[in-house]
Design a protein around this motif. Structure first.
Motif, PDB file in Angstrom:
ATOM      1  N   UNK A  78       0.802  -1.224   0.000  1.00 37.11           N
ATOM      2  CA  UNK A  78       0.000   0.000   0.000  1.00 37.11           C
ATOM      3  C   UNK A  78       0.835   1.274   0.000  1.00 37.11           C
ATOM      4  N   UNK A  79       1.917   1.297   0.758  1.00 34.62           N
ATOM      5  CA  UNK A  79       2.712   2.525   0.808  1.00 34.62           C
ATOM      6  C   UNK A  79       3.230   2.881  -0.585  1.00 34.62           C
ATOM      7  N   UNK A  80       3.557   1.864  -1.351  1.00 33.72           N
ATOM      8  CA  UNK A  80       3.985   2.092  -2.734  1.00 33.72           C
ATOM      9  C   UNK A  80       2.795   2.499  -3.604  1.00 33.72           C
ATOM     10  N   UNK A  81       1.660   1.803  -3.456  1.00 29.74           N
ATOM     11  CA  UNK A  81       0.482   2.094  -4.279  1.00 29.74           C
ATOM     12  C   UNK A  81      -0.059   3.503  -4.031  1.00 29.74           C
ATOM     13  N   UNK A  82      -0.059   3.912  -2.769  1.00 30.07           N
ATOM     14  CA  UNK A  82      -0.612   5.223  -2.416  1.00 30.07           C
ATOM     15  C   UNK A  82       0.428   6.332  -2.488  1.00 30.07           C
ATOM     16  N   UNK A  83       1.695   5.953  -2.493  1.00 27.85           N
ATOM     17  CA  UNK A  83       2.756   6.961  -2.507  1.00 27.85           C
ATOM     18  C   UNK A  83       2.865   7.719  -1.207  1.00 27.85           C
ATOM     19  N   UNK A  87       2.816   4.033   8.335  1.00 22.32           N
ATOM     20  CA  UNK A  87       3.250   3.421   9.584  1.00 22.32           C
ATOM     21  C   UNK A  87       3.136   1.910   9.546  1.00 22.32           C
ATOM     22  N   UNK A  88       3.155   1.329   8.354  1.00 25.65           N
ATOM     23  CA  UNK A  88       2.977  -0.112   8.190  1.00 25.65           C
ATOM     24  C   UNK A  88       4.203  -0.867   8.686  1.00 25.65           C
ATOM     25  N   UNK A  89       3.964  -1.883   9.503  1.00 19.83           N
ATOM     26  CA  UNK A  89       5.035  -2.758   9.978  1.00 19.83           C
ATOM     27  C   UNK A  89       4.476  -4.159  10.110  1.00 19.83           C
ATOM     28  N   UNK A  90       5.062  -5.110   9.385  1.00 23.13           N
ATOM     29  CA  UNK A  90       4.581  -6.490   9.397  1.00 23.13           C
ATOM     30  C   UNK A  90       5.418  -7.291  10.391  1.00 23.13           C
ATOM     31  N   UNK A  91       5.104  -7.112  11.680  1.00 18.06           N
ATOM     32  CA  UNK A  91       5.885  -7.745  12.735  1.00 18.06           C
ATOM     33  C   UNK A  91       5.227  -8.940  13.383  1.00 18.06           C
ATOM     34  N   UNK A  92       3.981  -9.235  13.009  1.00 19.44           N
ATOM     35  CA  UNK A  92       3.290 -10.378  13.576  1.00 19.44           C
ATOM     36  C   UNK A  92       2.362 -10.012  14.717  1.00 19.44           C
ATOM     37  N   UNK A  93       1.457 -10.934  15.015  1.00 21.66           N
ATOM     38  CA  UNK A  93       0.461 -10.752  16.076  1.00 21.66           C
ATOM     39  C   UNK A  93       0.476 -11.986  16.966  1.00 21.66           C
ATOM     40  N   UNK A  94       0.479 -11.760  18.284  1.00 24.83           N
ATOM     41  CA  UNK A  94       0.533 -12.877  19.225  1.00 24.83           C
ATOM     42  C   UNK A  94      -0.577 -12.736  20.261  1.00 24.83           C
ATOM     43  N   UNK A  95      -1.298 -13.828  20.495  1.00 25.13           N
ATOM     44  CA  UNK A  95      -2.378 -13.863  21.493  1.00 25.13           C
ATOM     45  C   UNK A  95      -1.961 -14.831  22.592  1.00 25.13           C
ATOM     46  N   UNK A  96      -1.802 -14.332  23.800  1.00 23.36           N
ATOM     47  CA  UNK A  96      -1.319 -15.147  24.911  1.00 23.36           C
ATOM     48  C   UNK A  96      -2.408 -16.082  25.427  1.00 23.36           C
ATOM     49  N   UNK A  97      -2.009 -17.269  25.836  1.00 23.65           N
ATOM     50  CA  UNK A  97      -2.925 -18.259  26.418  1.00 23.65           C
ATOM     51  C   UNK A  97      -2.520 -18.508  27.867  1.00 23.65           C
ATOM     52  N   UNK A  98      -3.487 -18.379  28.780  1.00 24.53           N
ATOM     53  CA  UNK A  98      -3.198 -18.524  30.204  1.00 24.53           C
ATOM     54  C   UNK A  98      -3.862 -19.741  30.828  1.00 24.53           C
ATOM     55  N   UNK A  99      -4.609 -20.489  30.053  1.00 22.00           N
ATOM     56  CA  UNK A  99      -5.286 -21.664  30.597  1.00 22.00           C
ATOM     57  C   UNK A  99      -5.330 -22.757  29.546  1.00 22.00           C
ATOM     58  N   UNK A 158      -3.282   6.318   7.759  1.00 16.46           N
ATOM     59  CA  UNK A 158      -3.667   5.435   6.663  1.00 16.46           C
ATOM     60  C   UNK A 158      -4.973   5.883   6.023  1.00 16.46           C
ATOM     61  N   UNK A 159      -5.948   6.272   6.845  1.00 15.97           N
ATOM     62  CA  UNK A 159      -7.235   6.725   6.311  1.00 15.97           C
ATOM     63  C   UNK A 159      -7.055   7.957   5.447  1.00 15.97           C
ATOM     64  N   UNK A 160      -6.279   8.912   5.947  1.00 16.33           N
ATOM     65  CA  UNK A 160      -6.040  10.149   5.193  1.00 16.33           C
ATOM     66  C   UNK A 160      -5.271   9.870   3.902  1.00 16.33           C
ATOM     67  N   UNK A 161      -4.337   8.916   3.954  1.00 17.85           N
ATOM     68  CA  UNK A 161      -3.564   8.584   2.763  1.00 17.85           C
ATOM     69  C   UNK A 161      -4.472   8.077   1.647  1.00 17.85           C
ATOM     70  N   UNK A 162      -5.447   7.238   1.995  1.00 17.16           N
ATOM     71  CA  UNK A 162      -6.396   6.747   0.998  1.00 17.16           C
ATOM     72  C   UNK A 162      -7.191   7.907   0.398  1.00 17.16           C
ATOM     73  N   UNK A 163      -7.636   8.825   1.257  1.00 23.69           N
ATOM     74  CA  UNK A 163      -8.436   9.940   0.761  1.00 23.69           C
ATOM     75  C   UNK A 163      -7.619  10.815  -0.182  1.00 23.69           C
ATOM     76  N   UNK A 164      -6.408  11.179   0.224  1.00 25.51           N
ATOM     77  CA  UNK A 164      -5.578  12.047  -0.612  1.00 25.51           C
ATOM     78  C   UNK A 164      -5.263  11.391  -1.949  1.00 25.51           C
ATOM     79  N   UNK A 165      -4.991  10.088  -1.920  1.00 23.82           N
ATOM     80  CA  UNK A 165      -4.715   9.370  -3.166  1.00 23.82           C
ATOM     81  C   UNK A 165      -5.959   9.310  -4.044  1.00 23.82           C
TER      82      UNK A 165
END
Length: 420
Positions: A78-83, A87-99, A158-165
């Protein structure tokens, strides 16, 4: 900004300047359609600019998974498509399990997710500690669900970037002006009314968030839509990088592009309003099963009457005319849980907080797609607090439908008509 189109007729009119509406405007305008977008306040001023910023496929209802996977593919470029930076970062998502029940639920979800081709993994306690070196060893974490391809982005940016593009591709925008009703003639949508004037279009996309149900009701589209006030807090910058989006039992957290930590407790306040009686029966089961998910605020009408307006605007949050105050108790709850799991966060100071209205539906899954009783009407609403990450793919789907094309992903189970 006023429209410049001479005939006052557009291919598509979009009601709502959140990420769904702005991304739909971008994809539709880029495809060559004449587009007009209405936003009653400022783009991203509702939940699209006020959410936590998670972009995830993990732990979703499987009716949403195709959308989520398609969205991830779009976010990556998207950053390339919208120019523009998002703040995009593909670092992963983790959900903790306690039981053991948590672990069993995660294993079951992952097993079904494998059929979709998702990269979700189940981690042992030792693997969780390796991915989260600051995790409290006494937190009794048994394991976690982890999806490396998930990420995060800055909501308002991100929302504003879509609008401006979208504007760069010829879309027109009217902001600060309310759409009062949708116009229908001979069984088809024909435009929208705003400030006593009819704006005509062949297709109307209703992506007005919490205001959608009221606009759709006169057309016979009955959505039992409610709103929850959700609070987010922003701390001072962290001393070290925190690359993952983390879900504790009640609190979600992610590091923002400026280094600060953003936190939010699941659920929020249910502010009683005039429509509360209309939809009460739809939500009885949800409130019984999850009593802490939405605390009922019976004094909300009084608060609105006595309020002098919305809280002071924040520099990085688009302003809204709604009075949506953050809940200090929710902030304290989030800070306490963050410190329990990550002791290094114990002394973090909150620099800002805000709230937004989440538009929900009883099954916590969005209403997306056409309406058979009104040709040309498309709906995208009820994302129940987890729509930001889906936004780009939703916009792409809406653009495809507006062009008379079949969407790239199956949305048949998300039909607005499932509540009729």
């Amino acid at each position: 900004m006023k429209p410049r189109h001479r005939t006052e007729h557009w291919d598509v009119i979009i009601v709502g300047g959140g990420i769904m509406g702005c991304s739909a405007a971008f994809y539709a305008a880029r495809s060559g359609l004449r587009v007009l977008l209405f936003e009653r306040d400022t783009p991203g001023s509702a939940q699209s600019g006020r959410n936590l910023g998670f972009v995830r496929q993990q732990a979703r209802d499987f009716r949403e998974v195709p959308l989520a996977m398609g969205a991830i593919r779009l976010w990556q470029d998207l950053e390339c498509d919208l120019g523009r930076k998002l703040g995009w970062h593909q670092g992963g998502n983790i959900v903790l399990a306690l039981s053991e029940d948590d672990m069993a639920g995660q294993v079951a979800w992952r097993k079904e997710a494998q059929g979709y081709g998702l990269d979700t993994q189940i981690l042992s306690a030792a693997e969780v500690a390796e991915k989260l070196p600051g995790l409290n060893p006494n937190a009794n974490v048994l394991g976690a669900m982890f999806t490396a391809s998930d990420g995060r982005a800055e909501p308002a940016q991100a929302t504003r970037a879509f609008l401006d593009a979208a504007v760069e591709h010829g879309a027109e925008v009217i902001s600060g002006q309310l759409v009062s009703r949708l116009e229908r003639a001979a069984g088809a949508v024909s435009g929208v009314w705003s400030a006593g004037r009819l704006y005509r279009a062949d297709t109307v996309i209703c992506a007005a968030g919490a205001k959608s149900a009221g606009l759709l009701r006169p057309l016979g589209v009955k959505l039992p839509q409610e709103i929850i006030r959700a609070t987010v807090a922003k701390t001072e910058p962290l001393a070290a990088p925190f690359p993952l989006c983390v879900s504790c039992p009640m609190t979600g957290m992610r590091q923002a592009a400026d280094g600060s930590l953003h936190l939010s407790v699941a659920g929020g306040e249910y502010d009683v309003r005039m429509d509360s009686v209309r939809y009460a029966s739809w939500y009885m089961k949800v409130r019984k099963e999850q009593p802490d998910a939405s605390r009922i605020n019976y004094l909300s009408p009084l608060r609105r009457l006595l309020s002098r307006g919305a809280p002071p605007p924040l520099a990085d949050i688009p302003p809204t005319r709604d009075c949506v105050p953050p809940n200090r108790a929710r902030i304290d709850q989030a800070l306490a849980e963050a410190a329990d799991f990550f002791p290094a966060f114990s002394n973090l100071r909150v620099r800002a907080s805000w709230a937004g209205y989440i538009d929900t539906l009883p099954d916590m899954v969005p209403a997306l797609g056409p309406v058979s009783t009104t040709s040309g009407l498309l709906v995208a609403t009820g994302f129940s607090g987890h729509g930001f990450g889906l936004g780009p793919m939703v916009g792409s789907v809406l653009s495809q439908l507006a062009q008379g094309r079949e969407p790239d992903v199956d949305i048949s189970q998300l039909s607005p008509e499932r509540f009729w």
